[in-house]
Design an enzyme around this catalytic site. Structure first.
Site, PDB file in Angstrom:
ATOM      1  N   GLY A   1       0.685  -1.148  -0.034  1.00 43.95           N
ATOM      2  CA  GLY A   1      -0.045  -0.010   0.052  1.00 43.95           C
ATOM      3  C   GLY A   1       0.939   1.229   0.104  1.00 43.95           C
ATOM      4  O   GLY A   1       0.253   2.335   0.251  1.00 43.95           O
ATOM      5  N   THR A   2       2.227   1.089  -0.237  1.00 46.01           N
ATOM      6  CA  THR A   2       2.678   2.297  -0.286  1.00 46.01           C
ATOM      7  C   THR A   2       2.562   3.165  -1.185  1.00 46.01           C
ATOM      8  O   THR A   2       2.468   4.561  -1.140  1.00 46.01           O
ATOM      9  CB  THR A   2       4.502   2.089  -0.641  1.00 46.01           C
ATOM     10  OG1 THR A   2       4.449   0.995  -1.548  1.00 46.01           O
ATOM     11  CG2 THR A   2       4.910   1.561   0.643  1.00 46.01           C
TER      12      THR A   2
ATOM     13  N   CYS B   1      -0.538   3.466  -2.673  1.00 53.25           N
ATOM     14  CA  CYS B   1      -1.816   4.105  -2.345  1.00 53.25           C
ATOM     15  C   CYS B   1      -1.593   5.222  -1.676  1.00 53.25           C
ATOM     16  O   CYS B   1      -2.396   6.461  -1.819  1.00 53.25           O
ATOM     17  CB  CYS B   1      -3.010   3.013  -1.970  1.00 53.25           C
ATOM     18  SG  CYS B   1      -2.985   1.521  -3.006  1.00 53.25           S
TER      19      CYS B   1
HETATM   20  O1  PXL Z   1      -1.204  -1.132  -4.569  1.00 51.78           O
HETATM   21  C1  PXL Z   1      -1.810  -1.243  -5.668  1.00 51.78           C
HETATM   22  C2  PXL Z   1      -3.387  -1.599  -5.212  1.00 51.78           C
HETATM   23  C3  PXL Z   1      -4.451  -0.756  -5.414  1.00 51.78           C
HETATM   24  N1  PXL Z   1      -5.695  -0.765  -5.079  1.00 51.78           N
HETATM   25  C4  PXL Z   1      -6.018  -2.212  -4.487  1.00 51.78           C
HETATM   26  C5  PXL Z   1      -5.066  -2.971  -4.294  1.00 51.78           C
HETATM   27  C6  PXL Z   1      -3.644  -2.907  -4.653  1.00 51.78           C
HETATM   28  C7  PXL Z   1      -2.581  -3.713  -4.413  1.00 51.78           C
HETATM   29  O2  PXL Z   1      -2.853  -4.857  -3.822  1.00 51.78           O
HETATM   30  O3  PXL Z   1      -5.435  -4.061  -3.728  1.00 51.78           O
HETATM   31  C8  PXL Z   1      -7.574  -2.330  -4.279  1.00 51.78           C
END
Ligand code: PXL
Length: 241
Positions: free
Chosen positions: A190-191, A193
């Site tokens: 999640g870095t 995001c």
């Molecule tokens: O990090 C990319 C990403 C974005 N959005 C969702 C994700 C991921 C990575 O797993 O699950 C919902």
């Protein structure tokens, strides 16, 4: 005082390390109010994405409209999208005057591919030119190639191997490098995001883009340092910093 408002258009991560769950925690830490238009529901843990269910285009569009019509937004962050049809529809409904941070989510940290070729073409044609900044990691920058239509591009160096992580922001007439010591950790879920939403929070507050990126990058560094160490794979960050 009312909080700056961020609209997040992104997918749900059941493990809550990435996606809208990370986005909401990040916005909270920045004192911003996050609304969400959910594009997909993923069943995943810190090791792998098991299944993705994409939300119908009309429902994603309806969520965006409801968010904008009532509470409104000072900045918009776009993450996981999925199909060319959704990308076209989102591009059509997005307002022109609100700054957009586009995280071109092509694949997960665990390696799951999210966007096919048609969707990538649609993204480059319809969303990249609209974004105040596009934030690819190195693999995404290689897949996307030419991003010349973008107003600004932040290429993130996390996937390189040197001792510092160098993120390079370029825009018309300017370049800025953000270098931070590499934290050797597997807890990086999640870095991307988190960084893109943190940038959107800065823009929502009225920060300039280079300042918003600098503050966002510092937040991610602190979140990496305080990762709680959960899960057997790529665990979540410590968002409450
Ligand atoms: O990090 C990319 C990403 C974005 N959005 C969702 C994700 C991921 C990575 O797993 O699950 C919902």
């Amino acid at each position: 005082m009312k909080p700056p408002r961020v609209l997040v258009i992104a997918g749900s991560d059941s493990s809550a390390g990435a996606g809208i769950q990370a986005d909401i925690k990040t916005a909270q830490a920045f004192g911003c109010y996050a609304q969400t238009a959910v594009t997909a529901i993923t069943a995943q843990d810190t090791r792998r994405v098991r299944v993705i269910h994409f939300i119908p285009v009309d429902i994603v569009v309806a969520q965006i409209q409801m968010c904008l019509d009532d509470i409104g937004a000072d900045a918009i962050k776009i993450g996981m999208l999925g199909s060319a049809a959704l990308i076209d529809a989102v591009a059509r409904v997005l307002p022109k005057r609100i700054p957009i941070v586009l995280d071109p989510v092509v694949a997960s940290t665990s390696g799951k591919r999210f966007l096919g070729k048609q969707a990538i073409d649609a993204l480059k044609k319809h969303l990249v030119p609209r974004a105040a900044v596009v934030t690819p990691n190195l693999p995404e920058a290689r897949i996307l190639g030419d991003l010349g239509a973008a107003q600004a591009v932040l290429v993130k160096g996390g996937h390189a191997t040197k001792a510092t992580v160098d993120d390079v922001l370029t825009w018309k007439g300017g370049i800025e490098t953000y270098a931070f010591p590499r934290i050797r950790t597997r807890h990086t879920h999640g870095t991307g995001c988190t960084l893109s939403t943190a940038i959107a929070c800065g823009l929502a507050k009225g920060d300039s883009l280079p300042l918003a990126v600098g503050r966002a990058r510092e937040y991610v560094q602190n979140a990496l340092e305080t990762a709680p160490g959960l899960g057997k794979g790529h665990g979540p960050l410590g968002h409450a910093v």
